[in-house]
Structures are given as structure tokens and as C-alpha cells.
Design an enzyme around this catalytic site. Structure first.
Site, mmCIF file in Angstrom:
data_model
loop_
_atom_site.group_PDB
_atom_site.id
_atom_site.type_symbol
_atom_site.label_atom_id
_atom_site.label_comp_id
_atom_site.label_asym_id
_atom_site.label_seq_id
_atom_site.Cartn_x
_atom_site.Cartn_y
_atom_site.Cartn_z
ATOM 1 N N GLY A 140 0.832 -1.206 0.000
ATOM 2 C CA GLY A 140 0.000 0.000 0.000
ATOM 3 C C GLY A 140 0.866 1.257 0.000
ATOM 4 N N PHE A 141 0.207 2.386 -0.059
ATOM 5 C CA PHE A 141 0.888 3.676 -0.184
ATOM 6 C C PHE A 141 1.826 3.946 1.005
ATOM 7 C CE2 PHE A 141 -0.131 8.340 0.873
ATOM 8 C CZ PHE A 141 1.045 8.809 0.311
ATOM 9 N N ILE A 142 1.291 3.969 2.212
ATOM 10 C CA ILE A 142 2.124 4.302 3.375
ATOM 11 C C ILE A 142 3.090 3.151 3.660
ATOM 12 C CG2 ILE A 142 2.121 4.907 5.835
ATOM 13 C CD1 ILE A 142 -0.700 6.133 5.372
ATOM 14 N N TYR A 152 -16.134 3.162 8.028
ATOM 15 C CA TYR A 152 -14.663 3.151 8.088
ATOM 16 C C TYR A 152 -14.188 3.653 9.445
ATOM 17 C CZ TYR A 152 -9.893 4.936 7.403
ATOM 18 O OH TYR A 152 -8.557 5.223 7.540
ATOM 19 N N LYS A 164 -12.227 1.582 12.570
ATOM 20 C CA LYS A 164 -10.928 1.945 13.152
ATOM 21 C C LYS A 164 -11.040 2.141 14.665
ATOM 22 C CE LYS A 164 -7.979 1.945 9.742
ATOM 23 N NZ LYS A 164 -6.708 1.239 9.766
HETATM 24 P P1 NAD Z 1 -3.559 1.506 0.983
HETATM 25 O O1 NAD Z 1 -4.931 1.068 0.594
HETATM 26 O O2 NAD Z 1 -2.673 2.067 -0.060
HETATM 27 O O3 NAD Z 1 -2.802 0.335 1.735
HETATM 28 C C1 NAD Z 1 -3.452 -0.665 2.466
HETATM 29 C C2 NAD Z 1 -2.919 -2.017 1.983
HETATM 30 O O4 NAD Z 1 -3.505 -3.040 2.803
HETATM 31 C C3 NAD Z 1 -3.312 -2.342 0.544
HETATM 32 O O5 NAD Z 1 -2.140 -2.590 -0.239
HETATM 33 C C4 NAD Z 1 -4.181 -3.588 0.656
HETATM 34 O O6 NAD Z 1 -4.000 -4.493 -0.441
HETATM 35 C C5 NAD Z 1 -3.754 -4.171 1.989
HETATM 36 N N1 NAD Z 1 -4.806 -4.977 2.630
HETATM 37 C C6 NAD Z 1 -6.092 -4.610 2.848
HETATM 38 N N2 NAD Z 1 -6.767 -5.622 3.425
HETATM 39 C C7 NAD Z 1 -5.878 -6.645 3.578
HETATM 40 C C8 NAD Z 1 -5.979 -7.960 4.110
HETATM 41 N N3 NAD Z 1 -7.145 -8.447 4.564
HETATM 42 N N4 NAD Z 1 -4.865 -8.734 4.124
HETATM 43 C C9 NAD Z 1 -3.685 -8.271 3.652
HETATM 44 N N5 NAD Z 1 -3.534 -7.029 3.122
HETATM 45 C C10 NAD Z 1 -4.627 -6.233 3.087
HETATM 46 O O7 NAD Z 1 -3.793 2.609 2.136
HETATM 47 P P2 NAD Z 1 -2.769 3.615 2.844
HETATM 48 O O8 NAD Z 1 -3.174 4.984 2.473
HETATM 49 O O9 NAD Z 1 -1.376 3.169 2.667
HETATM 50 O O10 NAD Z 1 -3.202 3.410 4.355
HETATM 51 C C11 NAD Z 1 -2.467 2.627 5.279
HETATM 52 C C12 NAD Z 1 -3.153 2.700 6.628
HETATM 53 O O11 NAD Z 1 -3.220 4.047 7.094
HETATM 54 C C13 NAD Z 1 -4.599 2.194 6.626
HETATM 55 O O12 NAD Z 1 -4.830 1.474 7.816
HETATM 56 C C14 NAD Z 1 -5.421 3.460 6.604
HETATM 57 O O13 NAD Z 1 -6.708 3.266 7.180
HETATM 58 C C15 NAD Z 1 -4.548 4.379 7.426
HETATM 59 N N6 NAD Z 1 -4.775 5.795 7.131
HETATM 60 C C16 NAD Z 1 -4.425 6.292 5.905
HETATM 61 C C17 NAD Z 1 -4.655 7.632 5.653
HETATM 62 C C18 NAD Z 1 -4.294 8.272 4.340
HETATM 63 O O14 NAD Z 1 -4.575 9.465 4.185
HETATM 64 N N7 NAD Z 1 -3.654 7.589 3.396
HETATM 65 C C19 NAD Z 1 -5.237 8.460 6.633
HETATM 66 C C20 NAD Z 1 -5.584 7.891 7.845
HETATM 67 C C21 NAD Z 1 -5.335 6.559 8.093
#
Ligand code: NAD
Length: 327
Positions: free
Chosen positions: A13-15, A155, A159
Site C-alpha cells: 500500500g501507499f504508506i 470506516y 478503526k
Molecule cells: P492503501 O490502501 O494504499 O494500503 C493498504 C494495503 O492493505 C493495501 O495494499 C491492501 O491491499 C492491503 N490490505 C487490505 N486488506 C488486507 C488484508 N485483509 N490482508 C492483507 N492485506 C490487506 O492505504 P494507505 O493509504 O497506505 O493506508 C495505510 C493505513 O493508514 C490504513 O490502515 C489506513 O486506514 C490508514 N490511514 C491512511 C490515511 C491516508 O490518508 N492515506 C489516513 C488515515 C489513516
């Protein structure tokens, strides 16, 4: 911190991608997990994994965290010092159309992972949470003490549940636990369902951008490498703490468009539609606690962060033009 072996979920994922890169560059060993779901264009996830796989100390496993026995089997993986749990369904609006996916992937998956920490005696657990847990709270900047009992979306509710389960496992089994509530994260290799990715791509392609509301809503935008630094700092925590992770400044949607336009030197065509009731109107983090306890400060303001993000778009135009956006 010395050399560690860290389990990172959501590593494609992104982060997760940015966090893994930083850990690997610091000499740590990373055990990455992701199920590469198709919530958004999988080509982005594969491209991130390709970058990470250039590092010999990156070990990737395609595992679905909702599957309890698959997760518990990881107990045979020795010497994991910390778990950083980023995997989730992360879109606010889609959680209204498929709330079940959010319960399974955000709540059940977290429970499975906490159980793994318990049986494998992993001492540090970090949960990625979100500013969405604060709902439409009017106290700005928002401290971690603001109540979280009025979520605006499934969502946010998922969380909050994951945070509560994490506390419970800390209470019973003494797992050091950091809950990091991120405020709108952006940067290179970002998510095609998020506003900064969409706006830069659409403006570059001379297509109209859609703005929810009148443009006066505001967000505390946080640059992704600042978030990676906060995540790494959180693995040293003793006890249980909740921290906001934000840039510490609010930017209106109108101003964000201006900043992007001036970086790209192009005018946007804007289509306005009504505000979505599951979106909070304003977000702004009080980051006093994380700066005092984890000695963390954001290094990027929105202008600098948009510049870095925009440069990545300009350097990867062909790749980005092949990526599908998501509503
Ligand atoms: P993202 O969707 O890019 O990354 C999440 C990754 O988790 C994805 O690659 C997905 O394939 C994987 N995933 C989901 N369900 C899964 C499962 N059951 N088994 C294995 N892998 C699974 O999102 P992101 O933006 O990188 O966010 C990362 C975290 O940060 C998340 O928990 C998100 O809720 C939290 N978050 C993100 C933001 C933001 O602005 N990007 C803000 C607040 C919180």
C-alpha cells in the site's frame, strides 16, 4: 534503534511502501504482508512491490489477514521485534456501500494480528488509525482526548473498534501499543482514490476535477515520509499511547487547488458537487503529544509536499497515465 526484523502489513500500500523503504534503507529486515486486493488499481501495488523487492532484506508474503489460520501460522517466523499494522480498507465513502469489507479487513484482521502478537510474544504493536475517528468534532486543533463515539462512516467505526481491541490486548498481555491517528496522508506513489493524486493527474491531463462542497472545507495534510518517521519512532514505545500524526496546519480545498495549479503552472477546470455527509468538514491535528513523547515533528509543509509529489508525477507520466482513478 539497533537492527530489527519488523513485520509490516499493507506493505504494497501507499504508506506501507514508504515505511518499508525507510526501514530497509536503515538496514532493518522487513517481513511485508499484503493480499494485493483490487480496492484500487493493482498495478500501483505491483509497481511498489517491484521497488521494494530490489532490497535483499525485504521478504514479501501474499497473505489475507482476515484468514485466522494463515495469520497464526506466522508464529513460526522467529525474532520479529515489532508489528506495524497498516493493512486496511481505507476509503471513507466506499465504506457506506460495503461496510462488511471494513469489518472484516479492519476489525477481524486486526484481531488476528493481535492474537499473533500474543502467541508469538511480540512486544510492540503499532496500529494505523485515522483522524476520521473524531467525526465532525468542532474542537480544532484536535487533541487525542476528544471523544470518538460519533463516527460518520463505517470506516471510522471500524478503526475505533480496532483501537479498542488493541487496548484490550495491551491490557491483558502487556503488548506495548501505539495507536497513530493519521491526518490525510499524501505523497509520491499515492492512492488514486485520494484528492491530491486525482487533482494532479486530472489537471495534467486537461480534465475537469470534481470538488465536493464549496471548497472551504479544510484538511491537515501530512506528507508520507513524515508519517514513516512517526511509525518508526512508535516502535520504541513503552505502554499504550494514542498519538495524532498531522502536519499541524489546515489547508482549504480551494487553497490546495491553487497550490497544485501554481506548481504545474496550469489552471484547473472545476466541477462542484454537494458535500458528502460522511466527509468531515475540517480537520486539524494538535501534535503536541507526539512531539513531546516521541520527539517527532513534521518536516514538510503543504507547498513542499505538493512539490515533491508533483515532481514524481512529472517523472512518471507514462506510468501514471495508465493508472485508473477511483471514486
Ligand atoms: P492503501 O490502501 O494504499 O494500503 C493498504 C494495503 O492493505 C493495501 O495494499 C491492501 O491491499 C492491503 N490490505 C487490505 N486488506 C488486507 C488484508 N485483509 N490482508 C492483507 N492485506 C490487506 O492505504 P494507505 O493509504 O497506505 O493506508 C495505510 C493505513 O493508514 C490504513 O490502515 C489506513 O486506514 C490508514 N490511514 C491512511 C490515511 C491516508 O490518508 N492515506 C489516513 C488515515 C489513516
Amino acid at each position: 534503534m539497533g537492527i530489527q526484523k519488523i513485520l509490516v502489513t499493507g506493505s504494497a500500500g501507499f504508506i506501507g511502501f514508504h515505511l518499508c523503504l525507510k526501514l530497509l534503507n536503515n538496514g532493518h529486515s522487513v517481513y511485508g504482508i499484503d493480499n494485493l486486493n483490487n480496492y484500487y488499481d493493482v498495478n500501483l501495488k505491483n509497481a511498489r512491490l517491484k521497488e521494494l523487492s530490489k532490497h535483499t532484506n525485504f521478504h514479501f508474503h501474499n497473505i489475507d489477514l482476515t484468514n485466522k489460520s494463515n495469520v497464526l501460522n506466522l508464529k513460526n517466523e522467529n525474532n520479529i521485534t515489532a508489528v506495524i499494522h497498516l493493512a486496511a480498507y481505507a476509503g471513507v465513502r466506499t465504506s457506506l456501500s460495503d461496510p462488511w469489507a471494513y469489518q472484516e479487513n479492519n476489525v477481524i484482521a486486526t484481531l488476528n494480528l493481535l492474537e499473533l502478537c500474543k502467541i508469538s510474544k511480540i512486544n510492540n504493536f503499532t496500529l494505523a488509525s485515522t483522524s476520521s475517528v473524531y467525526g465532525d468534532n468542532k474542537t480544532l486543533p484536535t487533541t487525542e482526548k476528544v471523544p470518538t463515539s460519533n463516527p460518520l462512516s463505517p470506516y471510522a467505526a471500524s478503526k475505533i473498534s480496532a483501537e479498542l481491541l488493541s487496548y484490550n490486548y495491551h491490557y491483558h498481555y502487556g503488548i506495548n501499543t501505539a495507536i497513530l491517528r493519521f491526518f490525510t496522508v499524501y505523497g509520491p506513489f499515492g492512492r488514486p482514490d485520494m484528492v491530491i493524486f486525482k487533482f494532479i493527474k486530472l489537471i495534467l491531463e486537461n480534465k475537469p476535477i470534481t470538488m465536493y462542497g464549496d471548497g472551504k472545507s479544510s484538511r491537515d495534510y501530512t506528507y508520507v515520509t513524515d508519517v514513516s518517521d512517526a511509525l518508526i519512532a512508535s516502535t520504541k514505545l513503552n505502554g499504550y499511547e494514542i498519538f495524532n500524526v498531522g502536519g499541524g496546519n489546515a489547508t482549504t480545498l480551494n487553497n490546495l487547488v491553487n497550490i497544485i495549479e501554481s506548481f504545474l503552472d496550469k489552471k484547473a477546470t472545476i466541477k462542484k458537487i454537494p458535500r458528502d455527509p460522511s466527509d468531515v468538514e475540517h480537520s486539524l491535528a494538535d501534535i503536541t503529544k507526539i512531539s513531546e513523547k516521541l520527539n517527532w515533528q513534521p518536516k514538510y509543509n503543504i507547498e513542499k509536499g505538493v512539490r515533491e509529489t508533483g515532481k514524481w508525477f512529472l517523472d512518471n507520466l507514462n506510468f501514471i497515465s495508465s493508472i485508473n482513478l477511483k471514486d
